[in-house]
Design an enzyme around this catalytic site. Structure first.
Site, PDB file in Angstrom:
ATOM      1  N   ARG A 113      13.579   5.240  45.227  1.00 28.35           N
ATOM      2  CA  ARG A 113      13.081   5.686  43.915  1.00 28.35           C
ATOM      3  C   ARG A 113      12.749   4.520  43.002  1.00 28.35           C
ATOM      4  O   ARG A 113      12.984   4.585  41.796  1.00 28.35           O
ATOM      5  CB  ARG A 113      14.090   6.610  43.216  1.00 28.35           C
ATOM      6  CG  ARG A 113      14.253   7.957  43.869  1.00 28.35           C
ATOM      7  CD  ARG A 113      13.123   8.913  43.483  1.00 28.35           C
ATOM      8  NE  ARG A 113      13.183  10.103  44.319  1.00 28.35           N
ATOM      9  CZ  ARG A 113      13.693  11.265  43.925  1.00 28.35           C
ATOM     10  NH1 ARG A 113      14.161  11.405  42.714  1.00 28.35           N
ATOM     11  NH2 ARG A 113      13.716  12.281  44.755  1.00 28.35           N
ATOM     12  N   ARG A 161      10.839   8.153  37.203  1.00 23.75           N
ATOM     13  CA  ARG A 161      11.003   8.472  35.791  1.00 23.75           C
ATOM     14  C   ARG A 161      11.620   7.382  34.925  1.00 23.75           C
ATOM     15  O   ARG A 161      11.488   7.424  33.712  1.00 23.75           O
ATOM     16  CB  ARG A 161      11.879   9.723  35.679  1.00 23.75           C
ATOM     17  CG  ARG A 161      11.164  10.974  36.110  1.00 23.75           C
ATOM     18  CD  ARG A 161      10.847  11.804  34.892  1.00 23.75           C
ATOM     19  NE  ARG A 161      10.127  13.007  35.243  1.00 23.75           N
ATOM     20  CZ  ARG A 161      10.643  14.233  35.196  1.00 23.75           C
ATOM     21  NH1 ARG A 161      11.902  14.395  34.827  1.00 23.75           N
ATOM     22  NH2 ARG A 161       9.903  15.272  35.504  1.00 23.75           N
ATOM     23  N   ARG A 206       2.744  10.851  34.443  1.00 23.81           N
ATOM     24  CA  ARG A 206       3.213  12.232  34.624  1.00 23.81           C
ATOM     25  C   ARG A 206       2.906  13.127  33.424  1.00 23.81           C
ATOM     26  O   ARG A 206       2.883  14.350  33.547  1.00 23.81           O
ATOM     27  CB  ARG A 206       4.710  12.226  34.927  1.00 23.81           C
ATOM     28  CG  ARG A 206       5.037  11.893  36.361  1.00 23.81           C
ATOM     29  CD  ARG A 206       4.803  13.072  37.296  1.00 23.81           C
ATOM     30  NE  ARG A 206       5.894  14.033  37.193  1.00 23.81           N
ATOM     31  CZ  ARG A 206       5.834  15.193  36.583  1.00 23.81           C
ATOM     32  NH1 ARG A 206       4.717  15.578  36.002  1.00 23.81           N
ATOM     33  NH2 ARG A 206       6.878  15.987  36.538  1.00 23.81           N
ATOM     34  N   ASP A 248       6.716  12.747  48.531  1.00 20.06           N
ATOM     35  CA  ASP A 248       8.014  13.421  48.476  1.00 20.06           C
ATOM     36  C   ASP A 248       8.326  14.003  49.846  1.00 20.06           C
ATOM     37  O   ASP A 248       7.408  14.398  50.574  1.00 20.06           O
ATOM     38  CB  ASP A 248       8.017  14.533  47.419  1.00 20.06           C
ATOM     39  CG  ASP A 248       9.444  14.997  47.126  1.00 20.06           C
ATOM     40  OD1 ASP A 248      10.116  14.349  46.319  1.00 20.06           O
ATOM     41  OD2 ASP A 248       9.886  15.966  47.764  1.00 20.06           O
ATOM     42  N   TYR A 271      16.396  22.498  52.300  1.00 25.69           N
ATOM     43  CA  TYR A 271      15.542  23.009  51.210  1.00 25.69           C
ATOM     44  C   TYR A 271      14.842  24.304  51.619  1.00 25.69           C
ATOM     45  O   TYR A 271      14.713  25.242  50.833  1.00 25.69           O
ATOM     46  CB  TYR A 271      14.503  21.956  50.795  1.00 25.69           C
ATOM     47  CG  TYR A 271      15.118  20.850  49.972  1.00 25.69           C
ATOM     48  CD1 TYR A 271      15.288  20.993  48.601  1.00 25.69           C
ATOM     49  CD2 TYR A 271      15.560  19.672  50.564  1.00 25.69           C
ATOM     50  CE1 TYR A 271      15.869  19.994  47.837  1.00 25.69           C
ATOM     51  CE2 TYR A 271      16.144  18.666  49.818  1.00 25.69           C
ATOM     52  CZ  TYR A 271      16.303  18.832  48.453  1.00 25.69           C
ATOM     53  OH  TYR A 271      16.888  17.846  47.710  1.00 25.69           O
TER      54      TYR A 271
END
Ligand code: 1CP
Length: 340
Positions: A24, A28, A37, A73, A147
């Protein structure tokens, strides 16, 4: 200069310093990422190769790391399977039509890897701009299945483990289908120019070793065996202190560790004929810079300058992390490991 330090370390060749990249490293915590974003949804960003490549390259250049990681992702491969993938603002990923029984598993289509061509385009665009090696990645099949079965993130993986334990035949069919998809997807990235790949088995640490051996290991092994030869494979998981030997048996040139294990003790268990990646606690990057440097030195001390260490965090950079702390971590790795 010989090979890039990152690729040399993956092959357990000597390097002038310990190479470092961070999971990562794009995300963010960066103001530039947040600005992008603000105008593009996450899925839209992933599907716009020029911008995804820009995000990949920007993170690597700003931090001065030894490798870039493709901006994408692990869940993108689920989209063409028609299960209703959505990255809902604030809530994390959602799978609107989870796959929970033999009939749904049977109805799940095979991945048409052509649907992932946009990721190959990102790889090519990033490679054209990068001075350091590019890492491609995919989920390992257990983490992807978690998931798909839960319908999103989970804390206990009850449905996933429940399916595995109560209908092993259906579970095997699911894992085989996912393993075929993931191998094809990783080979697509490699063919486009990815110079190493990482398998993220982020949640596999919830399994008993017997379940890992019976229900996961063969499928990870199948993926690793199906990849183009000569491209280093990093096999990462968290909470895997009970699984290290099993993960090693499943495959990979480098095993990625989280901070819950001592790197030196873990490496002793894995053996010195395999590389190790890790394993600073991501929370350490919230501490003042002198403390970050002390903790970086401690990880490097455990690695002891051995060939085959790739420095990383034990999991991704946290959103709250100051950018200058991330850079201080990278600089500390380079300075404190310099053997030149
Ligand atoms: O809102 C946003 O901007 C999206 C946040 C985000 C980002 C930046 C998501 C949604 N994914 C990503 C990028 C990403 N994901 C990368 C890019 C490259 C880099 O590392 O810089 C990578 C490698 C991943 C991999 C990924 N996605 C994993 C494995 C790593 C890990 O963290 O364990 C997992 C589990 C995911 C699922 C996912 N995608 C996004 C979120 C918020 C999550 C986690 C949800 C959960 O906790 O279950």
């Amino acid at each position: 200069m010989g090979a890039a330090p990152f690729l040399a370390a993956c092959r357990r060749e000597p390097t002038a310093h310990t190479p470092v990249w961070l999971m990562r490293q794009a995300g963010r915590y960066q103001p530039e990422y947040r600005a992008i974003r603000a105008r593009l949804g996450f899925l839209e960003l992933c599907k716009t190769p020029e911008v995804a490549a820009e995000v990949t390259v920007m993170a690597a250049e700003q931090l001065g790391v030894d490798a870039a990681i493709l901006f994408a992702d692990i869940l993108l491969v689920l989209e063409p399977l028609g299960v209703g993938l959505e990255f809902a603002a604030g809530d994390g990923p959602v799978i609107h039509r989870p796959v929970r029984d033999a009939a749904a598993i049977d109805a799940l289509p095979e991945l048409d890897v052509a649907a992932m061509a946009y990721v190959a385009d990102t790889v090519r665009a990033a490679r054209a701009a990068l001075k350091v090696p590019l890492i491609g990645f995919a989920a390992a099949p257990f983490t992807l299945a978690s998931y798909l079965v839960e319908g999103g993130g989970s804390r206990d993986w009850l449905r996933t483990k429940g399916l595995m334990q109560s209908d092993p035949g259906a579970w095997r069919a699911l894992m085989e289908k996912l393993a075929r998809a993931l191998a094809a997807y990783l080979n697509l990235q490699i063919d486009a120019g990815a110079q190493a790949v990482q398998l993220f088995d982020s949640w596999v640490g919830c399994l008993a070793p017997d379940d890992y051996r019976a229900h996961v290991l063969p499928h990870v092994r199948a993926i690793v065996g199906a990849l183009r030869p000569g491209v280093p494979v990093i096999h990462f998981g968290t909470g895997t202190a009970g699984l290290l030997e099993c993960q090693r048996a499943a495959g990979g040139d480098v095993i990625g560790l989280d901070w819950r294990v001592d790197l030196d003790a873990a490496w002793a268990r894995l053996g010195d004929d395999i590389g190790v990646q890790g394993n600073l606690d991501p929370v350490a990057l919230l501490a003042p810079i002198p403390e970050i440097r002390r903790r970086v030195a401690a990880v490097l001390g455990q690695a002891g300058g051995r060939r085959g260490h790739v420095f990383n965090l034990g999991h991704g950079v946290l959103q709250q992390t100051p950018v200058d702390h991330v850079r201080a971590c990278v600089d500390a790795v380079h300075e404190l490991s310099s053997r030149a």
